[in-house]
Design a protein around this motif. Structure first.
Motif, PDB file in Angstrom:
ATOM      1  N   ILE A  49      54.749  41.651  29.337  1.00 16.02           N
ATOM      2  CA  ILE A  49      54.995  42.418  30.278  1.00 16.02           C
ATOM      3  C   ILE A  49      56.005  41.657  31.538  1.00 16.02           C
ATOM      4  CG2 ILE A  49      53.874  42.983  32.698  1.00 16.02           C
ATOM      5  CD1 ILE A  49      50.988  42.809  31.004  1.00 16.02           C
ATOM      6  N   TYR A  50      56.402  40.841  31.121  1.00 19.38           N
ATOM      7  CA  TYR A  50      57.387  40.523  32.261  1.00 19.38           C
ATOM      8  C   TYR A  50      59.027  39.621  31.831  1.00 19.38           C
ATOM      9  CZ  TYR A  50      53.389  40.518  35.347  1.00 19.38           C
ATOM     10  OH  TYR A  50      51.833  41.095  36.067  1.00 19.38           O
ATOM     11  N   GLY A  51      58.374  39.162  30.751  1.00 21.90           N
ATOM     12  CA  GLY A  51      59.576  38.598  29.607  1.00 21.90           C
ATOM     13  C   GLY A  51      59.849  37.511  30.449  1.00 21.90           C
ATOM     14  N   GLU A  52      61.667  37.451  30.546  1.00 22.74           N
ATOM     15  CA  GLU A  52      61.765  36.424  31.503  1.00 22.74           C
ATOM     16  C   GLU A  52      62.187  35.751  32.523  1.00 22.74           C
ATOM     17  OE1 GLU A  52      66.808  37.855  31.935  1.00 22.74           O
ATOM     18  OE2 GLU A  52      66.439  37.558  29.402  1.00 22.74           O
ATOM     19  N   ASN A  53      61.858  37.225  33.429  1.00 22.64           N
ATOM     20  CA  ASN A  53      61.213  37.101  34.881  1.00 22.64           C
ATOM     21  C   ASN A  53      60.907  36.525  35.157  1.00 22.64           C
ATOM     22  OD1 ASN A  53      63.671  38.741  35.453  1.00 22.64           O
ATOM     23  ND2 ASN A  53      61.937  40.687  35.239  1.00 22.64           N
ATOM     24  N   TYR A  54      59.120  36.109  34.203  1.00 17.98           N
ATOM     25  CA  TYR A  54      58.315  35.187  34.743  1.00 17.98           C
ATOM     26  C   TYR A  54      58.063  33.940  35.426  1.00 17.98           C
ATOM     27  CZ  TYR A  54      53.174  34.656  35.221  1.00 17.98           C
ATOM     28  OH  TYR A  54      52.080  34.136  35.451  1.00 17.98           O
ATOM     29  N   ARG A 113      60.014  32.807  37.640  1.00 20.57           N
ATOM     30  CA  ARG A 113      60.761  33.715  39.205  1.00 20.57           C
ATOM     31  C   ARG A 113      60.063  33.989  39.727  1.00 20.57           C
ATOM     32  NH1 ARG A 113      66.154  36.800  41.101  1.00 20.57           N
ATOM     33  NH2 ARG A 113      65.372  36.668  43.681  1.00 20.57           N
ATOM     34  N   GLN A 114      59.592  34.781  39.502  1.00 19.06           N
ATOM     35  CA  GLN A 114      58.242  36.048  39.668  1.00 19.06           C
ATOM     36  C   GLN A 114      57.138  35.579  40.567  1.00 19.06           C
ATOM     37  OE1 GLN A 114      57.826  38.259  36.129  1.00 19.06           O
ATOM     38  NE2 GLN A 114      58.865  40.255  36.713  1.00 19.06           N
ATOM     39  N   LEU A 115      56.239  33.942  38.923  1.00 18.79           N
ATOM     40  CA  LEU A 115      55.491  32.757  39.710  1.00 18.79           C
ATOM     41  C   LEU A 115      55.975  32.797  41.002  1.00 18.79           C
ATOM     42  CD1 LEU A 115      52.063  31.789  38.764  1.00 18.79           C
ATOM     43  CD2 LEU A 115      53.559  30.091  37.393  1.00 18.79           C
ATOM     44  N   ALA A 116      56.942  31.779  41.059  1.00 19.31           N
ATOM     45  CA  ALA A 116      57.053  30.756  42.879  1.00 19.31           C
ATOM     46  C   ALA A 116      57.210  31.998  43.420  1.00 19.31           C
ATOM     47  CB  ALA A 116      58.558  30.215  41.422  1.00 19.31           C
ATOM     48  N   ILE A 117      57.744  32.910  43.483  1.00 17.76           N
ATOM     49  CA  ILE A 117      57.427  33.826  44.235  1.00 17.76           C
ATOM     50  C   ILE A 117      55.807  34.097  44.920  1.00 17.76           C
ATOM     51  CG2 ILE A 117      57.662  36.180  45.203  1.00 17.76           C
ATOM     52  CD1 ILE A 117      60.394  36.344  43.895  1.00 17.76           C
ATOM     53  N   LYS A 118      54.969  33.966  44.001  1.00 14.47           N
ATOM     54  CA  LYS A 118      53.888  34.407  44.056  1.00 14.47           C
ATOM     55  C   LYS A 118      52.933  33.195  44.971  1.00 14.47           C
ATOM     56  CE  LYS A 118      49.801  35.666  43.009  1.00 14.47           C
ATOM     57  NZ  LYS A 118      48.810  36.261  43.718  1.00 14.47           N
ATOM     58  N   ARG A 119      53.768  32.083  44.426  1.00 13.68           N
ATOM     59  CA  ARG A 119      53.406  31.056  44.662  1.00 13.68           C
ATOM     60  C   ARG A 119      53.934  30.541  46.494  1.00 13.68           C
ATOM     61  NH1 ARG A 119      54.444  26.993  39.736  1.00 13.68           N
ATOM     62  NH2 ARG A 119      52.074  27.517  38.313  1.00 13.68           N
ATOM     63  N   ALA A 151      48.686  40.229  36.280  1.00 10.28           N
ATOM     64  CA  ALA A 151      49.070  40.425  37.390  1.00 10.28           C
ATOM     65  C   ALA A 151      49.808  38.857  37.412  1.00 10.28           C
ATOM     66  CB  ALA A 151      48.263  40.462  38.719  1.00 10.28           C
ATOM     67  N   VAL A 152      51.384  38.444  37.726  1.00 13.29           N
ATOM     68  CA  VAL A 152      51.870  37.330  38.063  1.00 13.29           C
ATOM     69  C   VAL A 152      50.875  36.224  38.329  1.00 13.29           C
ATOM     70  CG1 VAL A 152      53.486  36.431  39.007  1.00 13.29           C
ATOM     71  CG2 VAL A 152      53.753  38.417  37.816  1.00 13.29           C
ATOM     72  N   GLY A 153      50.414  35.176  38.208  1.00 17.33           N
ATOM     73  CA  GLY A 153      49.586  34.524  38.249  1.00 17.33           C
ATOM     74  C   GLY A 153      48.031  34.356  38.411  1.00 17.33           C
ATOM     75  N   SER A 154      47.538  35.357  37.091  1.00 22.63           N
ATOM     76  CA  SER A 154      46.580  35.181  37.077  1.00 22.63           C
ATOM     77  C   SER A 154      45.379  34.532  36.296  1.00 22.63           C
ATOM     78  CB  SER A 154      46.407  36.221  36.622  1.00 22.63           C
ATOM     79  OG  SER A 154      47.133  37.674  35.329  1.00 22.63           O
ATOM     80  N   GLU A 155      46.907  33.878  35.645  1.00 27.07           N
ATOM     81  CA  GLU A 155      45.891  32.846  34.664  1.00 27.07           C
ATOM     82  C   GLU A 155      45.482  31.837  34.672  1.00 27.07           C
ATOM     83  OE1 GLU A 155      50.523  32.080  34.641  1.00 27.07           O
ATOM     84  OE2 GLU A 155      49.855  33.396  35.409  1.00 27.07           O
TER      85      GLU A 155
END
Length: 601
Positions: free
Chosen positions: A553-558, A560-566, A579-583
Motif C-alpha cells: 500500500i505504501y511502498g518505499e514511502n513507509y 518516512r510516513q511512520l516517522a511523521i505519524k510518530r 493505516a500507517v502505524g497500525s501494526e
C-alpha cells in the motif's frame, strides 16, 4: 419510522476531568495506559459522562442502534446495558433488507458501513432474526454529528481523557474496515457540506489557476454537478456518493480522467484540519509540509489528523468520447480463444492510457464487457481506432461462430459530467470481498504469458474480476510533493478480484472466504507484480489482511510516513486498519484495541 439512532439529550455540561475547555488542549498520552476501554469495562465512561459530552456538542451525540435492528425482536440499549429495546417491525425490516446493498442507505447512518463483514456479524438483517437479539458488535458505540471544529476538539479530548477509541466516519464507503470499531466514538463528518465558489485564480508558489474548496462531507456527484454549471470539472471517483474530501482523495483517488490528469491526491493545494492535541493547521506544499506530504496520498483523515476541508485544482470542462462493448460468449468460443482475446485487449492498454483514456473491463463466467472505454478530448473515430485490433479479432471469431453476438456502441458527450452520468451505472455496496493489485506497464507488455496465466487461474478459481485501465504517470499527473504510492506512476491495470459476500452464510463461512482470498489470490497477484518490479495495491481496494500491506500500500514511502505519524500522533490516538502505524495496535478477543509488538504479530 426506521430506527437508526438514538439521540441523548441530557443537560449536563462537559469540561473534562482536567477542566479543558473548547480549543487546543495538551494531552501527551491517554489517561490509562494499555488497551482502549470498551463497554462493560470498569473504566468505560458513565452515562453521566456521555451525557455531559452530548451537552458539549449541542445535543448531537448519537448512541448507536444498528441499522438492521428492525429485523430483530430486541436490541441492545446503551443506557441500560441490556437488550431492552423492542425493535422488530416487519415493514421497516423489509425496507432495510431491500436497501441493504444501496450506498445511500448506509451514508445516512452515523454507524452503518457498506462492507458488511466489518460490522462483525452484528445485526445482519437478511436472515430471519425476528426472534433474535441485536447487539452493537463492531459498530461504533457513539458518534458525534460534527458541525464544526469545536465538536472535533471536544471529541478528541473526551476520547483521550477516558481512553476511548476514536475514529472518523463519513459515508461508509470503505472496503478495509477503517470507519468502524468496537467501543469507538466516531466523528461523523457527513453533514459538513460547505462548498466554496469556484476560485478562478488561486495563487501559490506552486500553482496559479482555478481551484475549489470543499468540506469533508461533500460527495463526488455534488462536486461534478456544481462544477459542470460553471464550465469546470474535477478529478473524482467513479461512484457519485463517495466522500471526495475524505478517504478517497487522501488515499490517492483514481478517476475516469486519471490517465489525462493524474490522481485526485496529485491536485491537492491545501488541507485544513485538527491534530490529536486539538491544534489547527493549514497544510500546503509550503506550510506544514510534512503533514501536506503525508495526507496527500497516505490515507484517510483519521490517520494523523482530522481533515475538515480540502482545496484542489479544477479544470476547464472537455468532451468525452468512447465505447461500450459487451460479449456473451458462454458455450460458443473455447476457453483458449477467449483468453486469446483477453491477451489482445491487454496489448491495447498502453495505447489507451497514452491517449489519456480509461477503461473498465469486467470478467464474469461466460460474459466479458468493456464498460466504459472513456477517452477525454478526442473524436469518436480516434477512440474507435484504440480498440480496432480487438474488434477485428472478434469479427474473425464471429465468422467462425455465427452465434457469437457482441455489441459495440460508440458515444460522445459535450461535458465530462454528462458522460459520467450516462456511462457509470449505480453501484451496489457490500456484495463482494476483494483483493487487488496495481500491475505496471512493463509486466503487461513484457510478461504476457504470466499475465494471461494469472488472470486465467484466478478466473477459473471463481474470481469475479474487474480491471481499471489507467496510468497516472508523473508527466500527466504533475504532482506537487506528495506521498502517493510510487507504483501508481507505472501502473497500467488496477485489477480487482472478488468473491461474493453471502449475507445468508455464517460469519465464519465468510471469514473463511476472506482468508482464501488472501492466501490464494492476493499471493498470486503479488507474485505476478511484486513490489520489486513496480507492483503495489491501491489503498482503498487493497486486501485488508495482506501480510505485506506496508509494502503493497505504501511502498518505499513507509519509513518516512511512520516517522511523521510518530511526530504528530506519538501515542496513537488515531488508528485505522492498515493505516500507517497500525501494526503497533491489535484487537483482542473481545474487540479492545491494545498495544502490540509488530515483531510478533
Amino acid at each position: 419510522m426506521l430506527l437508526l439512532a438514538l439521540y441523548i439529550r441530557l443537560a449536563i455540561p462537559y469540561l473534562g476531568a482536567r477542566g479543558q475547555v473548547l480549543g487546543s488542549f495538551n494531552l501527551s498520552q491517554p489517561q490509562s495506559s494499555g488497551c482502549r476501554v470498551i463497554p462493560l469495562d470498569s473504566k468505560w465512561p458513565t452515562l453521566h459522562e456521555w451525557a455531559a459530552l452530548n451537552q458539549s456538542v449541542g445535543g448531537r451525540l448519537i448512541a448507536t442502534v444498528p441499522a438492521g435492528s428492525p429485523c430483530y425482536k430486541s436490541t441492545f440499549d446503551v443506557s441500560t446495558g441490556a437488550y431492552d429495546l423492542s425493535t422488530y417491525d416487519e415493514a421497516a425490516c423489509a425496507t432495510v433488507q431491500k436497501s441493504w446493498h444501496e450506498p445511500l442507505f448506509h451514508e445516512q447512518s452515523s454507524s452503518s458501513v457498506m462492507q458488511t463483514y466489518f460490522a462483525g456479524d452484528s445485526c445482519n438483517p437478511i436472515a430471519d432474526q425476528s426472534n433474535g437479539k441485536c447487539g452493537i458488535g463492531n459498530y461504533n458505540q457513539y458518534a458525534i454529528d460534527v458541525a464544526g471544529d469545536d465538536d472535533v476538539r471536544v471529541g478528541l479530548a473526551f476520547a483521550q481523557e477516558h481512553n476511548v477509541r476514536i475514529l472518523i466516519k463519513n459515508t461508509g464507503h470503505d472496503y478495509l474496515g477503517r470507519s468502524t470499531g468496537h467501543g469507538a466514538l466516531a466523528l461523523w463528518t457527513h453533514h459538513l457540506k460547505e462548498i466554496s465558489p469556484v476560485i478562478t485564480n488561486y495563487q501559490s508558489n506552486e500553482y496559479t489557476g482555478p481551484a475549489l474548496k470543499v468540506q469533508a462531507g461533500i460527495q463526488v456527484g455534488e462536486v461534478y454537478d456544481f462544477l459542470e454549471k460553471q464550465g469546470y470539472m474535477a478529478i473524482g471517483g467513479e461512484c457519485p456518493t463517495v466522500g471526495l474530501a475524505g478517504g478517497y482523495i487522501f488515499a490517492g483517488g483514481h478517476a475516469p480522467t486519471t490517465s489525462k490528469l493524474g490522481l485526485a491526491a496529485d491536485k491537492i493545494l491545501e488541507i485544513e484540519g485538527i491534530l490529536a492535541n486539538g491544534s489547527s493547521f493549514t497544510a500546503t506544499p509550503d506550510k506544514y509540509q510534512d503533514i501536506y506530504w503525508f495526507l496527500s496520498g497516505s490515507g484517510s483523515s483519521g490517520t494523523i489528523a482530522y481533515a475538515k476541508s480540502v482545496t484542489f485544482k479544477i479544470f476547464k470542462d472537455f468532451p468525452i468520447s468512447g465505447a461500450i462493448l459487451t460479449l456473451p460468449y458462454a458455450g460458443i468460443v473455447t476457453d483458449d480463444e477467449f483468453w486469446s482475446l483477453v491477451d489482445t485487449w491487454h496489448t491495447l492498454t498502453p495505447s489507451i492510457t497514452d491517449a489519456g483514456g480509461y477503461a473498465y473491463a469486467f470478467y464474469q463466467t461466460g460474459y466479458f464487457q468493456i464498460w466504459p472505454l472513456f477517452v477525454p478530448d478526442v473524436t469518436k473515430k480516434q477512440t474507435a481506432a484504440l480498440i480496432q485490433p480487438f474488434v477485428n479479432q472478434l469479427d474473425e471469431l464471429k465468422g467462425k461462430y455465427p452465434k457469437l453476438a457482441y455489441n459495440l456502441t460508440s458515444y460522445t458527450y459535450p461535458t465530462f459530467n454528462q458522460a459520467y452520468k450516462a456511462l457509470f451505472p449505480p453501484f451496489q455496496s457490500g456484495t463482494y470481498q476483494w483483493t487487488s493489485r496495481l500491475i505496471p506497464r512493463n509486466i503487461i507488455t513484457q510478461q504476457t504469458d504470466a499475465v494471461s496465466q494469472t488472470f486465467r487461474t484466478l478466473f477459473d478459481d471463481g474470481a469475479t474480476m474487474v480491471e481499471a485501465v489507467m496510468n497516472p504517470n508523473l508527466k500527466v499527473a504533475q504532482p506537487l510533493n506528495n506521498s502517493v504510492l510510487p507504483a501508481w506512476r507505472t501502473n497500467i491495470i488496477d485489477l480487482v478480484a472478488g468473491k461474493p459476500y453471502n449475507d445468508s452464510a455464517s460469519f465464519e463461512d465468510n471469514t473463511d472466504a476472506k482468508k482464501y482470498i488472501t492466501q490464494h489470490w492476493t499471493s498470486a497477484l503479488e507474485q505476478l507484480a511484486p513490489a520489486s518490479q513496480g507492483g503495489g495495491a491501491y489503498m482503498n481496494e487493497a486486501d485488508p489482511d495482506d501480510p505485506n500491506w506496508q509494502q503493497s500500500i505504501y511502498g518505499e514511502n513507509y519509513p518516512r510516513q511512520l516517522a511523521i505519524k510518530r511526530k504528530y500522533d506519538p501515542t496513537g490516538v488515531w488508528y485505522a486498519k492498515t493505516a500507517v502505524g497500525s501494526e503497533y495496535w491489535a484487537e483482542d478477543a473481545e474487540g479492545r484495541l491494545c498495544p502490540a509488538d509488530p515483531a510478533v504479530s
